[in-house]
Design an enzyme around this catalytic site. Structure first.
Site, short mmCIF file in Angstrom:
data_model
loop_
_atom_site.label_atom_id
_atom_site.label_comp_id
_atom_site.label_asym_id
_atom_site.label_seq_id
_atom_site.Cartn_x
_atom_site.Cartn_y
_atom_site.Cartn_z
N ARG A 1 4.03 3.33 11.81
CA ARG A 1 2.55 3.39 11.88
C ARG A 1 2.22 4.41 12.75
O ARG A 1 3.04 4.57 14.20
CB ARG A 1 2.18 1.84 12.90
CG ARG A 1 1.96 1.56 12.62
CD ARG A 1 0.94 1.29 11.95
NE ARG A 1 1.35 -0.12 11.66
CZ ARG A 1 0.55 -0.72 9.53
NH1 ARG A 1 0.29 0.22 9.19
NH2 ARG A 1 1.03 -1.68 9.95
N CYS B 1 0.80 -1.25 0.18
CA CYS B 1 -0.01 0.09 -0.15
C CYS B 1 0.96 1.84 0.00
O CYS B 1 0.80 2.40 -1.00
CB CYS B 1 -1.00 -0.18 1.06
SG CYS B 1 -0.28 -0.54 2.97
N HIS C 1 -2.90 6.24 4.08
CA HIS C 1 -1.14 6.36 3.66
C HIS C 1 -1.07 7.77 4.03
O HIS C 1 -1.02 8.14 2.62
CB HIS C 1 -0.29 5.20 3.74
CG HIS C 1 -0.67 3.85 4.32
ND1 HIS C 1 -1.17 3.45 5.68
CD2 HIS C 1 0.08 2.66 4.34
CE1 HIS C 1 -1.61 2.26 6.14
NE2 HIS C 1 -0.40 2.22 4.58
#
Ligand code: A2P
Length: 335
Positions: free
Chosen positions: A236, A130, A243
């Site tokens: 994270r 991703c 994102h």
């Protein structure tokens, strides 16, 4: 569902699988049948597709007979276990895991960038990580216009990238914090609420994480630039979806900020949100739910003559996973 393809979704109860069902619905993918699969513990439950309940089936011999395209988002170990048999049954696998991405026989595809690669598949097409997808979308027009020589990328990755357990963990820890209770990490190695964790995936001997090396290796493969220098850091963050990546890209031929804006604006799948005076720049909560990647904060690098810095945000369950996978299926369906 009278005409069209027979579609299987493996991992249909997970975050990426659920989004795949949603995107197939939204894009009105031509299909005559849906078969949903998850782990043994979900057999007997249902998922909803086009308003109808679809039972979760058991993965067993014969389960994929007649399937045209199987989306897999059940993890790497499961992909390695199931994909060969699914291909043998006659289906093309679009795999969202890390299992086959760097296999030279398997195309790694972002349709806006390298649709041509998908045509060479031998039964499996891999969908990139991703963070790689969101990062590589603005890199492609820069590479075409000025040839990339070096990329420095720092990611700020949402918890849903870690699946349904990641989402639950941030919610539970936030509620626990609000009640004044102790936060106990279960899924992530440290508290994720009100914290940042600069480690995604295992550490490799070179000191980088698996997630960081995916960004390096996959970007090189997609851009067909095996020598491209990339310095990654992946983090994270306590964000549910989308994102964000802070990128500095150096090119052989200088690209000004104005030219970059023009290149980004014209690239399919990219949207420009770059009006700092109006406080307009991409942010995760503003981008969630959209299929495009959004670029802003475009400025020339103060520290290198041919450097350009920018900020790109993408909904990683959509363009970073399900939308990209369904776009690959659309390519396959057309050919
Ligand atoms: P289940 O819900 O039955 O555990 P996520 O990435 O959001 O955690 O989702 C992972 C997905 O992969 C879920 O649909 C999960 O199903 C599925 N899954 C996990 N293990 C297996 C397995 N051994 N076989 C098939 N599907 C699996």
């Amino acid at each position: 569902m009278a005409s069209g393809l027979s579609i299987a979704v493996v991992g249909a109860t997970g975050a990426a699988g659920q989004m795949t069902l949603k995107i197939l619905e939204e894009r009105k993918f031509p299909m005559r049948e849906l078969r949903a699969f998850a782990s043994e513990r979900s057999v007997g439950k249902t998922v909803t597709f086009r308003g109808e309940p679809v039972p979760i089936r058991r993965i067993e011999p014969g389960a994929f007979k007649g399937v045209d395209i199987a989306f897999c988002s059940a993890g790497s170990a499961q992909a390695k276990e199931y994909a060969p048999a699914i291909v043998k049954a006659g289906a093309t696998v679009i795999d969202k895991s890390n299992a086959f991405r760097m296999d030279p026989e398997v195309p790694l595809v972002v349709p806006e960038i390298n649709a041509h690669a998908a045509r060479r598949h031998r039964g499996i097409v891999a969908c990139p990580n991703c963070t790689t997808i969101v990062t590589v979308m603005p890199l492609k027009p820069l590479h075409d216009a000025g040839r990339l020589t070096r990329v420095i990328a720092t990611s700020f990755q949402a918890v849903s990238g870690a699946g349904v357990n990641g989402i639950a963990e941030l919610r539970e820890q936030t509620l626990a914090w609000a009640r004044g209770e102790t936060i106990v990490p279960r899924h992530f190695p440290h508290p994720i609420a009100f914290n940042l964790i600069p480690a995604i995936d295992r550490f490799e001997p070179n000191g980088y994480t698996g997630e960081e090396m995916k960004l390096v290796n996959e970007t090189r493969k997609i851009l067909e630039a095996p020598e491209l220098l990339i310095a990654p850091t992946t983090v994270r963050v306590p964000v549910f979806t989308s994102h964000s990546i802070a990128v500095t890209a150096e090119t052989a031929v200088k690209i000004t900020a104005a030219r970059a804006r023009d290149l980004f604006e014209r690239f399919p799948g990219l949207k420009l949100w770059d009006d700092p005076a109006q406080h307009r720049y991409p942010m995760p909560v503003a981008v969630e739910g959209q299929d495009d990647c959004f670029v802003g904060r475009i400025r020339e690098d103060l520290s290198s003559a041919n450097g350009l810095s920018f900020w790109v945000v993408g909904d990683q369950l959509r363009k970073g996973a399900a939308t990209n996978a369904v776009q690959i299926a659309e390519l396959l369906a057309r050919s």
